[in-house]
Design a protein around this motif. Structure first.
Motif, PDB file in Angstrom:
ATOM      1  N   ARG A 265       0.821  -1.218   0.000  1.00 31.35           N
ATOM      2  CA  ARG A 265       0.000   0.000   0.000  1.00 31.35           C
ATOM      3  C   ARG A 265       0.854   1.267   0.000  1.00 31.35           C
ATOM      4  N   LYS A 266       1.832   1.265   0.911  1.00 35.52           N
ATOM      5  CA  LYS A 266       2.668   2.475   1.040  1.00 35.52           C
ATOM      6  C   LYS A 266       3.487   2.706  -0.216  1.00 35.52           C
ATOM      7  N   LYS A 267       4.060   1.605  -0.717  1.00 32.67           N
ATOM      8  CA  LYS A 267       4.910   1.702  -1.896  1.00 32.67           C
ATOM      9  C   LYS A 267       4.092   2.186  -3.098  1.00 32.67           C
ATOM     10  N   LEU A 268       2.881   1.625  -3.218  1.00 32.64           N
ATOM     11  CA  LEU A 268       2.026   2.015  -4.343  1.00 32.64           C
ATOM     12  C   LEU A 268       1.638   3.478  -4.235  1.00 32.64           C
ATOM     13  N   THR A 269       1.312   3.882  -3.006  1.00 34.38           N
ATOM     14  CA  THR A 269       0.925   5.273  -2.792  1.00 34.38           C
ATOM     15  C   THR A 269       2.064   6.207  -3.175  1.00 34.38           C
ATOM     16  N   LYS A 270       3.281   5.797  -2.740  1.00 32.45           N
ATOM     17  CA  LYS A 270       4.438   6.644  -3.010  1.00 32.45           C
ATOM     18  C   LYS A 270       4.770   6.695  -4.497  1.00 32.45           C
ATOM     19  N   SER A 271       4.728   5.517  -5.140  1.00 36.50           N
ATOM     20  CA  SER A 271       5.192   5.471  -6.533  1.00 36.50           C
ATOM     21  C   SER A 271       4.123   5.898  -7.534  1.00 36.50           C
ATOM     22  N   VAL A 272       2.839   5.743  -7.183  1.00 33.75           N
ATOM     23  CA  VAL A 272       1.786   6.100  -8.145  1.00 33.75           C
ATOM     24  C   VAL A 272       1.176   7.456  -7.804  1.00 33.75           C
ATOM     25  N   LEU A 273       0.750   7.585  -6.557  1.00 31.25           N
ATOM     26  CA  LEU A 273       0.082   8.841  -6.188  1.00 31.25           C
ATOM     27  C   LEU A 273       1.066   9.989  -6.009  1.00 31.25           C
ATOM     28  N   GLY A 274       2.301   9.661  -5.569  1.00 29.26           N
ATOM     29  CA  GLY A 274       3.331  10.701  -5.365  1.00 29.26           C
ATOM     30  C   GLY A 274       3.589  11.508  -6.630  1.00 29.26           C
TER      31      GLY A 274
END
Lengths: 196, 104
Positions: free
Chosen positions: A176-185
């Motif tokens: 979740r965190k990684k996806l948030t960082k790499s996609v939403l960031g």
């Protein structure tokens, strides 16, 4: 080093290309009375390639299978004294004898089937994308342990469905965190740049 | 202290870990949760809760030995830390204090 040791050494280190080259040399120079058709040779070398792929794989099941195959090959080599000797020629004959035998024909479909990633490998590789190696290993182990319980309670069909469902949840929750960082960031950065 | 506040699920997970004793790991925690709280969690949800608790310093984990079961994968063993025990007892105390004098 004895001849047998040399053979086993060259067997384990020879690559598919080296063997194919050797075959070309034999066929072009007509050095030996060659009892196999081109098709037999092509199939045998392809199987050898498949076999090597399985042997180098880190999966323990395949390693065991590869060991069994090599054991069978040793027996075949003992049974065929004309194959004894050193060098790639005898190695090629060993491969041809072995992979054209009925025994190998029975084993190869199993080997091919085992090259398809197992649940363990699939879970491992997906989880490695989103978390550290130790975490991925432990999570895969947990998933497999639960899977056994589910299989004993509900049967094979449901357990397959359960595995893929739980694995996707696990990947989403762990990553979740990684996806948030790499996609939403990057999206947020883009939005900020556009608005300013 | 805001960081010691625990959700209902976190309290249950911490208690389940304490029930497991020395060898607490995810599938065993799931079993204990079902046994004592009749609660079925997915592995993902449990791992997520455990990660969160560990980040807050309420749990600590280490890798166990590899065994033949579980496809030869090692277990991640978990233990409640001192901070975890304090947070848990604080949460339980708060619940008990709230329930005092009320018919439930």
């Amino acid at each position: 080093m004895t001849n047998e040791e040399k053979i086993s050494k060259s067997w384990t280190t020879a690559s598919y290309d080296e063997l194919a080259d050797e075959l070309d040399r034999i066929l072009s120079n007509d050095l030996v009375d060659f009892p196999y058709s081109q098709e037999d040779v092509r199939k045998a070398l392809w199987m050898h390639g498949l076999f090597e792929a399985a042997k180098t794989s880190k999966r323990s099941g395949q390693e065991l299978l590869a060991k069994d195959l090599y054991h069978d090959l040793d027996i075949l080599k003992e049974q065929a004294p004309e194959l004894r000797g050193s060098g790639k020629l005898s190695l090629l004959f060993s491969i041809l004898t072995f992979f054209n035998s009925e025994n190998a024909r029975r084993i190869i479909p199993i080997l091919r089937h085992r090259l398809i990633p197992t649940r363990s490998k699939l879970a491992d590789s997906l989880l490695l994308l989103v978390c550290k190696a130790d975490d991925a290993e432990a999570a895969t182990g947990d998933l497999l342990e639960e899977l056994e319980k589910v299989q004993s309670r509900h049967g094979k069909w449901y357990c397959n469905f359960w595995f893929f469902w739980e694995l996707s949840l696990l990947v989403i929750l762990k990553g979740r965190k990684k996806l948030t960082k790499s996609v939403l960031g990057p999206l947020a950065d883009l939005w900020k740049r556009k608005s300013s | 202290m805001s960081h010691t506040k625990l959700s209902d699920r976190e309290i249950k997970v911490l208690l389940a870990i304490l029930h497991c004793g020395l060898e607490a790991y995810a599938p065993k925690i799931l079993d204990k949760l079902f046994e004592h709280a009749n609660e079925k969690l997915s592995i993902g949800a449990l791992h997520s809760a455990l990660d969160r608790l560990e980040q807050r310093g309420l749990l600590e984990s280490w890798m166990g030995e590899a065994t033949k079961v579980r496809g030869g994968k090692r277990k991640k063993l978990i233990r409640v830390t001192g901070d975890g025990q304090i947070a848990l007892s604080h949460a339980m105390h708060t619940l008990n204090a709230m329930a005092e004098g009320v018919l439930v």
